[in-house]
Design a protein around this motif. Structure first.
Motif, PDB file in Angstrom:
ATOM      1  N   TRP B 311       1.420  -1.048   0.043  1.00  0.00           N
ATOM      2  CA  TRP B 311      -0.322  -0.621   0.114  1.00  0.00           C
ATOM      3  C   TRP B 311       1.172   1.281   0.214  1.00  0.00           C
ATOM      4  N   SER B 452     -12.989   5.083   6.530  1.00  0.00           N
ATOM      5  CA  SER B 452     -12.012   4.493   5.881  1.00  0.00           C
ATOM      6  C   SER B 452     -11.968   3.277   5.036  1.00  0.00           C
ATOM      7  N   GLN B 453     -12.720   2.713   5.087  1.00  0.00           N
ATOM      8  CA  GLN B 453     -13.277   1.881   4.095  1.00  0.00           C
ATOM      9  C   GLN B 453     -13.562   1.653   3.085  1.00  0.00           C
ATOM     10  N   LYS B 454     -13.821   0.358   2.171  1.00  0.00           N
ATOM     11  CA  LYS B 454     -14.770   0.971   0.604  1.00  0.00           C
ATOM     12  C   LYS B 454     -16.313   0.332   1.459  1.00  0.00           C
ATOM     13  N   SER B 457     -22.151   0.914  -3.283  1.00  0.00           N
ATOM     14  CA  SER B 457     -21.900   2.019  -4.170  1.00  0.00           C
ATOM     15  C   SER B 457     -23.632   2.913  -3.317  1.00  0.00           C
ATOM     16  N   GLU B 460     -22.227   3.986   0.672  1.00  0.00           N
ATOM     17  CA  GLU B 460     -21.599   4.503  -0.155  1.00  0.00           C
ATOM     18  C   GLU B 460     -22.373   6.750  -0.423  1.00  0.00           C
ATOM     19  N   ASP B 815      -6.957   9.464  -2.558  1.00  0.00           N
ATOM     20  CA  ASP B 815      -8.379   9.289  -2.893  1.00  0.00           C
ATOM     21  C   ASP B 815      -8.531   8.070  -3.936  1.00  0.00           C
ATOM     22  N   GLU B 817      -9.737   6.344  -7.777  1.00  0.00           N
ATOM     23  CA  GLU B 817      -9.207   5.372  -7.198  1.00  0.00           C
ATOM     24  C   GLU B 817      -8.526   4.596  -8.978  1.00  0.00           C
TER      25      GLU B 817
END
Lengths: 351, 818
Positions: B311, B452-454, B457, B460, B815, B817
């Motif tokens: 990462w 902090s996490q994904k 959709s 989100e 940030d 993608e």
């Protein structure tokens, strides 16, 4: 029912037509070619292509790049697009799309047969085949010793089987035979495709007959030029011409008896559409003919997009993309071999 | 107008003041300066090399290196996810390594990994071949035994196995074990092997054709899945044994096997040899398995060590790539020793940027400092609103319509309250409001963890708008209290109801209505009205009128904002010929209607407002009769009507004519002036990015534009007011729907005396409430509120044709993608 496709075309074909037009707008533009021609290394080409639709296909390639990789990846993109369209297509569009691949199939068959004749490794040959023209038992082609076996063993399962009726002989395969086989197959294929398009009717028939006639005529000219000075007799030559197209039938008669390139030229100049092609080429020259024909073809293919509600756009798109890949191959070859001055010799711009 | 001038400056309404700046950076400190700017993230550099293709730019090699590194990183990520290792980013190891070191390290890792892969690939292939061989031995042995039993003894002697020509190293151990006996006579022989299940059918057919049917094909499923060497997937395979006779047939069959990718393995005839071979193969298999496992462990360890760093590396490479991409946007000056960049930054950030640049030149020991100065600009600067965690979502809602023009009034400031409020008017139910509140509070309380996490959709979206949802929920509770609905049930919270039934059974509440016997209910709708005769007419009338009042005030706010915009840009033309007639037109018709509504509410008059409004147009001088609300109403109406009629040509004609006049005045006597000014421009400031384009004044275009604008406003005044009635319609739909669910589901189920039916009814009610009322209705009310803001409110003043300020910032880069 010519003229009424607009009523019903979109029920089945609308989505795919939109898709293919979208793909078409992804073709490389003039400025792309401009930039590509200025590249110094293959990495530059990769970098430039990564900004185009080819990006995802090339981005994971390790850096010392080869021309073959570029071409392979670009072809892969075309194949992926084709497969997607084929999956979505309904009859008769799916048959139409399958027809497009038969040409590649013929080329692959010829490639494998010639290769085995010269004792090449089958796996190596398979890698060289166009992925669109692959069929299940293609590797088995190597087993066959003559035309009859070729047909009986392998090709009877493929869509090419009906085209084979004219060339089943027990003669052993040799280079000349194979070349004749290729042209006979191609002739049968073009005629079949032509009839199929006529059956579809409407704008598809109109535009496709124009495009296929051009293809047939180009093949006729190529056969004539290539067979000049070989032992192919006039009658045999005559048999290889497709029975449609602008040259059929009188032009064929004259082409069959042509003995050198200038005679071919005088035959062709009687046909206004081909006059302009030959006008670009000086006397006695056949080198630039291919490019001139490609340019004319690209022009016609682009025109196919001017009309809506017909299937010729799919044919045109596949051909244009193929031309683009040819261009990319040429450019990358030139760049790789430091022959940048020759780039413009063979690149046919598509706009 | 004096009042407006004295107002404090409205900072939040306008986007940040931007300035066009130029930086001149010596080459030696360029990289550091740009990376400092990236940390700061407040400068948007313009691409000065737009005409150059990517590989002609200065730092193309570095960009390529970064691309190569990120390719390697992608490769690692791929391998790691294939190996099933969960990457735990360890932030502890923050040791700083520079790019060169990283590059070396990455290629080391890649080479190591590739070697390991190749090794394990080789092993795996051997393993697969042995496995296939074992399967063939097991299955084909069975066939052979069967064949031997059936065959005539004389023939069996001739049966022998043929070697496949495969000269793989896996077969070396077989060579000493089985020796083919030389076949002197053409007898029955066989070839055994293994092939993909999918290819088996065509394979058999091909064999049949090639040998003209002179063969016997035996097959059995292998039972185990074998890994395909090409795709690495597990495939079903089939073991086959082909019996045939003749040398030619053998060649053909071997060729076909090769073509079909079938692997042939020789199987010895005798049982004892078979057993022995099987044992040997099994032994080797287990050995190989151990080796493979060891190799895998080693590889996984290596991958895990990469995964812990992956990462950080990805971020680092991304940053480097960003820096070089930005450097590529800069121009070399004439001496080739400095890089010149132009870009936008917010005016307030100038000192910060200056400081960062100074640090950069000090840290890189540069002899020459970095020059940073302002430039004149003629193009419109980007729009930059400073938002915080709370206002961000609202700004996004506005930006979705269009990014504000530079320093245009920002509707997001008002949307913070008006948007949730209009939503709540449609979603008024404090039970549902509480549910929403709960949901948004959960999102807000777990903000740190969720941020902090994904997320998916949908989540989100919900998470991004958590504060919008919070406000929507609060306002829903407020409106729900006014409507007095809790899952459509009224409660007596604020005191006693003012009404009572006519008799004790209360049976005629639907038909005859109620009697009022005390002071009105202090807050909101009286709970006793539920189910009474006057419930619907009263609520409809209330909500309809309320919608019109809200609509007229919001549209007025929109027009007033257009005044502030005009004043801010010093355009008195717009104030006089746009703002004023618009204000007069809207208020003389619908403002008046709003006034009538308020008067009617205050006086309790029975006047029919439809009638008043319609006859104000049809028969302005006619007698109002019982619809008269106040003294002088008729005269006022005639006056308002006249004002509205005058306002239309007022907003249509003067502006284009005045613009034309101004234009001709400006260019009068300029025939000799143009040359002079252009020369002066050159002398004046050669550095400035001055791109003066000659604006052509096309009168007909301006006039048509103004005509469209005026017609749109006049028609829009009517249709937009009507559009606000959606507030009433949706609120009605919501309350009716929840009543249906409550009465026809919950109460119906409760009527039965069975626990199961009650629970089922409760479940269906909860389900319907959650999915239909809480999710679908929320969505629909949200969309309608959105429309009211975008079209009815923002349409009055908002241009939305600006472009966003996109600074070069590492934070945004990370940030992004990929």
């Amino acid at each position: 029912m010519y003229g009424f496709e607009a009523l019903t075309f979109n029920i089945h074909g609308g989505y795919l037509e939109a898709i293919v037009r979208g793909h078409r707008s992804g073709l490389l533009t003039a400025s792309d070619y401009n930039n590509l021609c200025q590249c110094e290394t293959l990495d530059d080409i990769k970098m430039h292509l990564s900004a185009t639709e080819y990006g995802p296909y090339l981005q994971n390639e390790p850096s010392p790049l080869h021309t073959t990789t570029v071409v392979e990846k670009c072809t892969l993109k075309l194949v992926d697009e084709y497969k997607h369209m084929l999956c979505q297509a309904t009859e008769p569009l799916s048959t139409f799309l399958e027809y497009i691949t038969y040409g590649y199939m013929i080329d692959n068959v010829v490639l494998i047969v010639t290769g085995t004749l010269h004792e090449r490794d089958v796996q190596e040959l398979l890698e060289k085949c166009h992925p669109l023209g692959m069929f299940d038992s293609i590797a088995t082609l190597a087993v066959a010793q003559n035309m009859r076996e070729l047909y009986r063993l392998v090709l009877v399962d493929t869509p090419l089987a009906p085209y084979f009726s004219e060339c089943i002989t027990s003669e052993d395969l040799d280079d000349m035979n194979i070349e004749i086989m290729r042209n006979t197959l191609y002739k049968a294929y073009l005629e079949d495709f032509y009839n199929f398009c006529q059956k579809l009717g409407g704008a598809t028939a109109e535009i496709m007959s124009d495009l296929l006639a051009f293809e047939a005529d180009r093949r006729a000219v190529n056969i004539t030029i290539n067979s000049i000075g070989t032992e192919l007799t006039r009658d045999d030559r005559r048999k290889l011409y497709s029975n449609f197209g602008l040259l059929y039938p009188y032009g064929h008669e004259e082409l069959a008896i042509s003995e050198d390139i200038d005679q071919v030229r005088s035959v062709m100049e009687k046909y206004p559409p081909y006059q302009s092609i030959f006008a670009k080429i000086s006397y006695g020259e056949s080198q630039m003919l291919d490019k001139a024909f490609y340019e004319e073809e690209v022009k016609r293919l682009c025109l196919a997009f001017e009309q809506q509600f017909h299937y010729a756009v799919f044919f045109a798109y596949m051909r244009l993309r193929e031309q683009e890949i040819r261009n990319l191959m040429w450019i990358s070859e030139c760049v790789a071999q430091n022959q940048k001055s020759r780039i413009h010799d063979s690149v046919v711009f598509i706009f | 107008m004096k009042l407006f001038d004295d107002l404090p400056s409205m900072d939040h309404l306008r986007s940040e003041d931007m300035s066009l700046v130029q930086v001149i950076i010596p080459v030696e400190s360029a990289h550091r300066a740009v990376s400092y700017l990236g940390e700061l993230g407040l400068l948007q550099l313009k691409d000065l090399n737009e005409d150059k293709s990517p590989f002609q730019r200065t730092f193309v090699n570095q960009v390529k290196r970064c691309g190569e590194m990120s390719r390697k990183l992608r490769f690692f990520g791929d391998q790691i996810s294939k190996a099933g290792i969960t990457a735990s980013p360890c932030p502890a190891s923050q040791q700083v390594i520079d790019l060169e070191e990283l590059e070396v390290r990455l290629s080391e890792h890649e080479a190591e990994l590739l070697e390991m892969n190749a090794n394990s690939e080789k092993l795996r292939q051997t393993y697969n071949e042995l496995l296939e061989f074992k399967l063939v031995l097991l299955k084909a042995g069975g066939f052979l035994v069967a064949a031997q039993n059936h065959a005539v003894p004389a023939e069996t002697e001739l049966v022998e196995s043929i070697y496949s020509k495969k000269d793989d190293e896996s077969l070396f151990l077989l060579e000493q074990s089985v020796q083919p006996e030389p076949s002197s006579k053409a007898g029955l022989r066989f070839i055994s092997g293994i092939i993909c299940k999918s290819k088996e059918l065509t394979f058999e057919r091909m064999l049949f054709r090639a040998t003209r049917g002179n063969m016997f094909f035996n097959q059995a499923p292998a039972g185990e899945q074998v890994m395909d060497p090409v795709s690495g997937e597990m495939v079903e395979k089939t073991v086959f044994v082909v019996f045939f006779s003749g040398e030619q047939a053998k060649n053909k069959i071997l060729k076909i096997c090769q073509a079909f990718g079938a692997s042939c393995y020789p199987v010895p005839e005798e049982n004892s040899k078979q057993m022995q071979l099987t044992r040997e193969v099994s032994l080797r298999l287990s050995e190989l398995e151990a080796t493979l496992d060891a190799g895998n462990r080693h590889r996984n360890k290596a991958l895990a060590s990469i995964a812990s760093q992956l990462w950080n590396w990805i971020i680092m490479v991304k940053k480097e790539k960003g820096v070089y991409d930005t450097l590529n946007m800069l121009n070399f000056d004439v001496t080739k020793k400095c890089l010149v960049g132009e870009g936008w930054c917010p005016t307030f950030a100038k000192p910060q940027i200056k400081e960062a640049l100074e640090h950069a030149s000090i840290h890189s020991n540069s002899q020459v400092g970095i020059i940073f100065h302002d430039m004149d600009s003629f193009e419109s600067p980007p729009t930059y609103f400073r938002t915080n965690w709370f206002t961000h979502a609202f700004q996004e809602i506005v930006d979705a319509y269009g990014v504000a023009r530079y320093q245009e009034a920002n509707p997001a400031v008002y949307s913070v309250i008006t948007f949730p409020f209009l939503f709540a008017v449609m979603f008024g139910d404090w039970g549902h409001g509480l549910c929403l509140l709960l949901g948004s509070l959960i999102l807000i309380l777990r903000e740190k963890k969720l941020g902090s996490q994904k997320l998916g959709s949908f989540m989100e979206m919900a998470f991004g708008g958590r504060y919008v949802v919070l406000l929507m929920a609060l306002f829903s509770i407020y409106c729900g209290l006014i409507y007095n609905e809790f899952f459509s049930v009224p409660f007596q919270i604020f005191g006693k109801s003012a009404y009572k039934c006519r008799d004790s059974s209360c049976s005629d509440a639907h038909t005859a209505g109620l009697i009022k016997y005390r002071d009105p209910y202090p807050f909101g709708v009286d709970p006793r009205w539920r189910g009474s005769r006057s419930e619907l007419p009263f609520l409809n009338s209330l909500k309809m009128k309320m919608s019109i009042l809200l609509g007229v005030s919001q549209m007025n706010l929109g027009i007033i904002l257009s005044y502030f915009d005009a004043k801010f840009h010093g355009s008195s033309l717009d104030v006089r010929y746009q703002f004023m007639p618009q204000m007069i037109f809207l208020n003389s018709l619908f403002g008046y209607l709003a006034l009538l509504i308020v008067i009617k509410w205050c006086t309790g008059s029975q006047a029919d407002l439809y009638h008043v409004m319609i006859y104000m147009f049809l028969n302005p001088t006619g007698d109002l009769g019982e619809n008269k609300l106040f003294w002088g109403q008729k005269e006022l109406q005639i006056l308002l009507l006249l004002m509205a009629i005058v306002a239309v040509p007022w907003m249509l004609f003067p502006k284009p004519f005045i613009l034309r006049k101004l234009h001709t005045e400006r260019f009068q006597g300029r025939t000799y002036g143009i040359l002079g000014t252009s020369e002066m421009d050159v002398d004046h400031d050669p550095d400035s990015a001055r791109r003066q384009h000659h604006e052509d004044f096309n009168f007909s275009e301006v006039f048509v534009h103004q005509m469209i604008h005026s017609i749109e406003f006049v028609l829009g005044a009517v249709s937009n007011t009507a559009s606000y009635l959606r507030l009433w319609a949706l609120s009605l739909a919501h309350s009716e729907l929840s009543t249906v669910f409550y009465e026809k589901l919950l109460l119906l189920a409760w009527g039965y005396d069975s626990v199961i039916i009650r629970i089922a009814g409760l479940a269906v009610f909860a389900f319907a409430t959650a999915f239909i009322l809480l999710m679908m209705e929320t969505l629909s009310a949200f969309l309608h509120a959105l429309r009211l803001h975008w079209v009815e409110f923002m349409g009055k003043f908002y241009h939305g044709d600006g472009y966003k300020f996109k600074p070069f910032s590492f934070k945004l880069l990370a940030d992004e993608e990929d």
